[in-house]
Scaffold this motif. Sequence first.
Motif, PDB file in Angstrom:
ATOM      1  N   SER A 175      12.731  30.948  39.301  1.00  0.00           N
ATOM      2  CA  SER A 175      12.532  31.784  40.268  1.00  0.00           C
ATOM      3  C   SER A 175      12.179  33.631  40.168  1.00  0.00           C
ATOM      4  CB  SER A 175      13.820  32.475  40.302  1.00  0.00           C
ATOM      5  OG  SER A 175      14.665  33.208  40.712  1.00  0.00           O
ATOM      6  N   ALA A 176      11.101  34.252  41.557  1.00  0.00           N
ATOM      7  CA  ALA A 176      10.853  35.497  41.193  1.00  0.00           C
ATOM      8  C   ALA A 176      11.566  36.498  40.535  1.00  0.00           C
ATOM      9  CB  ALA A 176      10.858  36.033  42.747  1.00  0.00           C
ATOM     10  N   GLY A 200      14.983  17.525  39.732  1.00  0.00           N
ATOM     11  CA  GLY A 200      15.712  17.201  38.468  1.00  0.00           C
ATOM     12  C   GLY A 200      14.579  17.129  37.194  1.00  0.00           C
ATOM     13  N   ALA A 201      15.201  17.175  35.964  1.00  0.00           N
ATOM     14  CA  ALA A 201      14.327  16.951  35.086  1.00  0.00           C
ATOM     15  C   ALA A 201      14.818  16.678  33.381  1.00  0.00           C
ATOM     16  CB  ALA A 201      13.608  18.718  34.642  1.00  0.00           C
ATOM     17  N   ARG A 202      14.244  16.308  32.820  1.00  0.00           N
ATOM     18  CA  ARG A 202      14.817  15.391  31.226  1.00  0.00           C
ATOM     19  C   ARG A 202      14.316  16.369  29.804  1.00  0.00           C
ATOM     20  NH1 ARG A 202      14.523  12.349  27.472  1.00  0.00           N
ATOM     21  NH2 ARG A 202      13.038  11.155  28.555  1.00  0.00           N
ATOM     22  N   PRO A 231      18.769  18.200  39.687  1.00  0.00           N
ATOM     23  CA  PRO A 231      18.458  19.468  40.644  1.00  0.00           C
ATOM     24  C   PRO A 231      19.085  20.817  40.897  1.00  0.00           C
ATOM     25  CG  PRO A 231      18.670  17.198  42.007  1.00  0.00           C
ATOM     26  CD  PRO A 231      19.190  17.185  40.421  1.00  0.00           C
ATOM     27  N   THR A 232      18.348  21.698  41.410  1.00  0.00           N
ATOM     28  CA  THR A 232      19.223  23.003  42.261  1.00  0.00           C
ATOM     29  C   THR A 232      20.023  22.938  42.664  1.00  0.00           C
ATOM     30  OG1 THR A 232      20.136  25.284  41.915  1.00  0.00           O
ATOM     31  CG2 THR A 232      17.140  24.268  42.420  1.00  0.00           C
ATOM     32  N   CYS A 259      13.112  23.278  39.973  1.00  0.00           N
ATOM     33  CA  CYS A 259      14.060  23.238  38.608  1.00  0.00           C
ATOM     34  C   CYS A 259      14.044  23.460  37.205  1.00  0.00           C
ATOM     35  CB  CYS A 259      12.510  22.192  38.983  1.00  0.00           C
ATOM     36  SG  CYS A 259      12.296  21.352  37.627  1.00  0.00           S
ATOM     37  N   VAL A 260      15.324  23.796  37.693  1.00  0.00           N
ATOM     38  CA  VAL A 260      15.959  24.745  36.776  1.00  0.00           C
ATOM     39  C   VAL A 260      15.775  23.654  35.427  1.00  0.00           C
ATOM     40  CG1 VAL A 260      17.601  25.700  37.927  1.00  0.00           C
ATOM     41  CG2 VAL A 260      18.129  23.365  36.708  1.00  0.00           C
TER      42      VAL A 260
END
Lengths: 369, 369, 369, 369
Positions: free
Chosen positions: C55-56, C202-204, C292-293, C321-322
Amino acid sequence: MNTFGQLLRVTTFGESHGPAIGCVVDGCPPGIPLAPEDFARDLERRATGRTRHTSARREEDAIEILSGVYEGLTTGTPIALLVRNTDARSRDYAAIAGQFRPGHADYAYWQKYGIRDPRGGGRSSARETTMRVAAGVIAKKWLADRHGVRVRGHLAQIGDIMPRSHDWDAVEGNPFFWPDAAQVPELEAYMDALRKSGDSVGARVAVVADGVPPGWGEPVYGKLDAGIAAAMMSINAVKGVEIGDGFASVAQRGSAHRDPMTPAGFLSNHAGGVLGGISSGQQVVCSVAFKPTSSLRLPVAGLDVDGQVVDIVTTGRHDPCVGIRATPICEAMLALELMDQALRHRAQCGDVGEVAPRIPASAGGRDDG
Amino acid sequence: MNTFGQLLRVTTFGESHGPAIGCVVDGCPPGIPLAPEDFARDLERRATGRTRHTSARREEDAIEILSGVYEGLTTGTPIALLVRNTDARSRDYAAIAGQFRPGHADYAYWQKYGIRDPRGGGRSSARETTMRVAAGVIAKKWLADRHGVRVRGHLAQIGDIMPRSHDWDAVEGNPFFWPDAAQVPELEAYMDALRKSGDSVGARVAVVADGVPPGWGEPVYGKLDAGIAAAMMSINAVKGVEIGDGFASVAQRGSAHRDPMTPAGFLSNHAGGVLGGISSGQQVVCSVAFKPTSSLRLPVAGLDVDGQVVDIVTTGRHDPCVGIRATPICEAMLALELMDQALRHRAQCGDVGEVAPRIPASAGGRDDG
Amino acid sequence: MNTFGQLLRVTTFGESHGPAIGCVVDGCPPGIPLAPEDFARDLERRATGRTRHTSARREEDAIEILSGVYEGLTTGTPIALLVRNTDARSRDYAAIAGQFRPGHADYAYWQKYGIRDPRGGGRSSARETTMRVAAGVIAKKWLADRHGVRVRGHLAQIGDIMPRSHDWDAVEGNPFFWPDAAQVPELEAYMDALRKSGDSVGARVAVVADGVPPGWGEPVYGKLDAGIAAAMMSINAVKGVEIGDGFASVAQRGSAHRDPMTPAGFLSNHAGGVLGGISSGQQVVCSVAFKPTSSLRLPVAGLDVDGQVVDIVTTGRHDPCVGIRATPICEAMLALELMDQALRHRAQCGDVGEVAPRIPASAGGRDDG
Amino acid sequence: MNTFGQLLRVTTFGESHGPAIGCVVDGCPPGIPLAPEDFARDLERRATGRTRHTSARREEDAIEILSGVYEGLTTGTPIALLVRNTDARSRDYAAIAGQFRPGHADYAYWQKYGIRDPRGGGRSSARETTMRVAAGVIAKKWLADRHGVRVRGHLAQIGDIMPRSHDWDAVEGNPFFWPDAAQVPELEAYMDALRKSGDSVGARVAVVADGVPPGWGEPVYGKLDAGIAAAMMSINAVKGVEIGDGFASVAQRGSAHRDPMTPAGFLSNHAGGVLGGISSGQQVVCSVAFKPTSSLRLPVAGLDVDGQVVDIVTTGRHDPCVGIRATPICEAMLALELMDQALRHRAQCGDVGEVAPRIPASAGGRDDG
């Protein structure tokens, strides 16, 4: 909220006339020797039915250890203790099942829960304190073995009668936990007359701990004295708690109250061993007021569940002075609070050794509340 | 353990001479109107520097609401309150940084932590009570709006002086929270003489709650009176707590102590509004003993960090009677405990309506502790 | 319930667009060196606005220590940390104040509280995690200094992309906390394309602790892995937690899963360093799934407060991608849980030394999750 | 820490081969009908010895209610439940008393406490889960009666085998809690072969709750999903927990994951019924990974208390797949967490009615995990 303590957590259960009472002691350090016999002495000190000055109900109070002990040592897992109720005479309570006895928890429980177990006072009975005493045995043991802390108490007032002298050795030699053996006949006559009159009377218990190292207690809301106050006030019939000089401090000057310090020790103990909520290394001194029991055969105006006035007459077996048996209960609660604070202190600050300068508890004189 | 409460959790932080003090109030119900102005009155009542009878330190105590309020209403998320310290004069304490003042927490903190912030008493300063009062404002508001509960207090003793009459309307009209306006000149003279002498004196605060419905409080260890006892004893300088008749119960007979019940209400309130640890619907009555402050310009034997005896003389700005400003603090703690118990009761038993029969608080007569 | 931990208690407060966010760390041992600079590195690792892949929003995140530290050392009293919000652009949210965004907490907060702060997600914003990271810095420090424990993490998957090799030294050298430097250009291209598409992924995250001694963790409900699971699942956007082999265990045979023991150490670490809820002395290994956000400029069907369907388009500054920034957050939560368990262990079992036999963490091979 | 829950507090005690296991359920609302028979069905579902696919140990698991129930209704006081151990065969464990079994808690307990009860795994035995299931019966009852919430589960994977279809009606008709009746012969053959091989296998349990109203769960650290994660991970042998899509979310796009909302309901349930840690009104969906049991007759390298390598062979009665019996345990933990959150929600927000707009759980399609 039937659990006492933050780290040494004692959860009690059971009603006066239910099948059993018990407790679970969680968070206890491992490796403490523990056997059913260890509980006998303090439970006997608390028990009814041993002298004519307490309720006639006679329970064996035989502790069964259900868990947490292996080959005679605590294992660190929860210790469950159980005592079966055997001498419950619920028929005594049939008459009052639909009545709210003044001075009792009947009406308050009813308003809270909309239901109550009237047999023997149910959960609000002093029978619950059996398990406090049992759990306290474990705490006393650990405090003594690990820190050399000794917790003990005595009766300090019945009605208007106060001890004329103080001798710890006398305390366990009479049914009143009274520190002046010469007064025992006077007390027996007083209690006999009281019992005959059908009335009851209040009492004051003094309880002290020797050997508490400085540093136990947590600012700000977890103060040692705050914990002691809650512990004592949670006992049935307690209406007041003092630390050190207590209410006498109100009329004192600061120059008199503050306890001077010397390398040889404090010169007095008005503080009762607690400064800023933390133990100072002096004797921890606590005083507890017990109200007179409200269970009397003398009639009083009460209400029934239909809101009608009824004359309440209580015919069960009751103590004319609940404070008499309260000494071991107060000891147990003080021991439980101290052990809990000791564990909390160890968590945050470790098993530290002596922090210099450390001064003796007292520079001289009597120091026993 | 700087958190008070089970469900309404107040966590305070800050040292007397640090950059700021503050608190986080968690668990507060949503939808309560709240603005910085709401805190002004009680903080002013507690503040020093308003009369010559309290410490000369003068803080604005302007509350900043950092979170938990949106468009003037609480949102259910934590409410953080902040007050910057502006009038801290730490140079007053330079001399005593290496000394343990008798009657203070200095030595106990040192033994506990091996380090302490000596400026103004650090964390053990009464400055912390500012945030108790602030949090108490929220509790008072909720209790009043939702349950019609009113919490208020007054000074009930300074030294040996006791009120000769009782008038709630007088309490807020003098700097002593004294319920007898006619005695105010006497008190002023007493305090002036005390201040001149360099000494201090204890005090007793009475605090009551009207309108508490029956049913609040949790057996066995979460009793309402146990909670009140801990709440009060956690306040700096408190040495004793009583509910209802308190220590006077010791010399009472059961036939006199128990409060008869009629459909028109209880006929007396010796119990102080709590039976079996649960509110009875009567006025909740609590009495609190404050010791005299130990910060005196009169010298006393103390120790320094090297274990040497030193003459301690305290020259900072101090209260000759800390109990004077304690009335709003005691009110706040009672309000916080009551609100916490109300939420706990609602959790277990729901927002129940009236459970029949419910009787009035009192059948007549004065009922205000 | 904005407090994490039993003995090391972290209470956070603040909304995304309120005046400030902060936390109170209570129960911290005394004597730990602590300065505002200590927080800089991990806060920078977590911060938005540092690369085009997050995010900016750009906050300075300058920590102010309000209490609990004196002359550079923790004192044992609560440590309050404060960060002012400076780059909040609430106008971005005006449009959606009356709308419930799918995949967000809007509707759930509304149903719970009947009110919500819509600016920047209010309390449910990931901005709250700033204070987790700040508190985690203290825990990491204590764990490292006192026990030689090192907590670190890396991204282990983004969408379908997984690391092809593992090099801890690579992790801090790219904006993705990715352990294979050679893949970074691929990831950058992937993220650029994703951002252009207006979608998210998403992510791990994998997070491990080396050097944890055997014995931390409390049976039965206070298990170390249970605490880690709660800690991770309490982070925004987390949908799954694994310890050791996690869900892969489902298809394993017992003969393969159980880790053989030799005097030279365990021969494998399928358990992830926890046996029976207690640390085994091996590397503690945890894997965390981030969804995913849901804040996308791609429209989706949502509702407004009147119950009408609206097309939701989110135009604020958001992370595609949070999970990318989540590595330091997961590290912080693991460190806080470990330190809390270490203190709880010390409370019950003391600062015990080595209990024989104690074997090394691993008998060989790579051991880093 | 043998207590689960904040307001509905379940404290369990007891070792596998001690005299008894039990629990105390505190904080339970009054007025719930409760009898020993109520526990029979779920305890039977969890019990060993009912089919050849579980351990051969056969306990009657007859619950004795020791307190908290009067005339068939809960009274609001603690409910103590007791089950005597009758089929403990400790001789099976004599051989391994001095050995640490790989994959078991033996070594970790030893390192923590310096002592352990080796009989049947002592406190770390799955026998403890009996009391979770018993306590869960009370929670299920209250959730169903008061809120219409239904909690149920099924096995979702054994080894590599997954259900080919889903029929809730099939689940209780086979010993595997398997939702596809046609696969049962295949599973039986699989388990028979596994048992013969002396090996074990992992499993995955799916557990869901229907009818949960929106609003349960507490931000930030008391999130509903965080509580569920801790609850599940506290069960023996659990290595992973997912909410909703869980780890599958990692590879999803935000446009696919977020669940669109319409007045007729959500259009999907990737979130698993929890948004921002608070229930959304959709089905709560949880998935739990169980490792294969480590108690095998196949030898493995272990250590003895002298640090020497020994070949460990376990000859006691064990489950080749502990996940099979885990369905009722997962249900119980989900029910306990939900009830606890319901009480916590009621405390803060009251027994509020419908907050508009409230939409149905699902706009259509299958919705059952």
